[in-house]
Design a protein around this motif. Structure first.
Motif, PDB file in Angstrom:
ATOM      1  N   HIS A 192     -32.047  52.651 -15.297  1.00 15.29           N
ATOM      2  CA  HIS A 192     -31.525  52.475 -13.936  1.00 15.29           C
ATOM      3  C   HIS A 192     -32.287  51.353 -13.251  1.00 15.29           C
ATOM      4  N   THR A 214     -31.183  62.034 -12.660  1.00 12.57           N
ATOM      5  CA  THR A 214     -31.144  60.583 -12.484  1.00 12.57           C
ATOM      6  C   THR A 214     -29.746  59.997 -12.591  1.00 12.57           C
ATOM      7  N   GLU A 271     -36.366  54.481 -14.093  1.00 17.53           N
ATOM      8  CA  GLU A 271     -36.026  53.669 -12.919  1.00 17.53           C
ATOM      9  C   GLU A 271     -36.831  52.378 -13.025  1.00 17.53           C
ATOM     10  N   HIS A 287     -25.820  54.222 -15.622  1.00 21.74           N
ATOM     11  CA  HIS A 287     -25.450  55.147 -14.551  1.00 21.74           C
ATOM     12  C   HIS A 287     -23.991  54.958 -14.137  1.00 21.74           C
ATOM     13  N   CYS A 320     -25.426  50.763 -10.135  1.00 17.11           N
ATOM     14  CA  CYS A 320     -26.595  50.889 -10.998  1.00 17.11           C
ATOM     15  C   CYS A 320     -26.172  50.778 -12.463  1.00 17.11           C
TER      16      CYS A 320
END
Ligand SMILES: [Zn+2]
Length: 269
Positions: free
Chosen positions: A30, A76, A90, A139, A147
């Protein structure tokens, strides 16, 4: 299950589902949609009200912070299916939108981290297929979101290719040419085949069990190659493979069976 040795700090988030209910077979990358250092990024997911988390927080400063143990399912990717299978990361940006760039340094740290996750969890090759069947996950396939952003999103094929180069850093693993690893006495002896595997580790186990060899799709022997257990044991005794955990890690990363080598060492000394 373990966490990455690349972690530089641990700032745990309470936002997760406990133990994941699937084996780790995927990695969801992400972007943070923000320029933010690793510790602050991890801190974003500490309040329960946030209802989100990631296994790893890689900041814009390149610092890797553990947020949720790898063995747990982080929140997530807006998908139970994905987050139970994926280690989630992330990644901090170096610019804001619309480009959401990521610095080369952080991208390289990301490739290190993905390589380590694959290595510890027996994932090879690290694939990007553009779909949910591959290893690398986006994502945006699970939720209406931008994302991981245009820049990082376009890097997925590159990330997969760099990770595989690093995973292949030893000569015992050869690149599968969209085929299976076959376990036989010799390539021409088709009848001796005991199995065909997509995963080379499974093929090696089968070969060890039946005293056979592993061949790639082109008939090239990929295991065992190079040194015999006996040669390796003698190298170990000469101190060429270090001690303890280091020895175990180096032998394993070189594609050898640490336990078989250690057993022979114990017989020799
Ligand atoms: Zn995301």
């Amino acid at each position: 299950m373990s966490n990455s040795p690349l972690v530089q700090a641990t700032i745990l988030s309470p936002n997760h589902s406990g133990r994941r209910n699937q084996k780790i077979t995927k990695i969801a990358i992400h972007h943070a949609a923000g320029v933010i250092n690793g510790r602050n990024l991890a801190g974003v997911f500490v309040p329960r009200a946030r209802r989100a988390s990631a296994n790893y927080n890689l900041g814009s400063d390149g610092v890797i912070v553990l947020g949720v143990d790898e063995s747990n399912r982080a929140w997530t990717t807006s998908s139970s299916w994905c987050d139970n299978r994926a280690v989630t990361i992330e990644v901090g940006n170096s610019t804001r939108g619309p480009q959401w760039l990521v610095s080369d340094y952080v991208l390289n740290r990301l490739i290190d981290l993905v390589t380590d996750i694959c290595s510890r969890n027996g994932i090879y090759p690290c694939t990007y297929t553009g779909g949910k069947d591959g290893v690398l996950q986006k994502h945006e396939w699970y939720k209406s979101t931008n994302c991981p952003g245009p820049y990082l999103g376009n890097k997925f094929p590159y990330i997969a290719s760099e990770v595989n180069k690093r995973l292949r850093g030893n000569k015992t693993v050869s690149k599968p040419k969209n085929g299976l690893y076959r376990v036989r006495k010799s390539w021409s002896d088709v009848k001796s085949q005991k199995g065909a595997f997509r995963n080379i580790e499974n093929a090696k186990k089968c070969a060890d069990r039946f005293g056979l060899k592993v061949f790639d799709a082109n008939g090239k022997i990929v295991y065992p190659v190079g040194k015999t257990i006996d040669q390796l044991a003698r190298e170990v005794i000469r101190g060429e493979w270090g001690n303890g955990e280091e020895r175990k890690r180096r032998l394993t990363q070189a594609g050898y069976d640490y336990y078989a080598v250690q057993k022979r060492v114990n017989q020799l000394i």
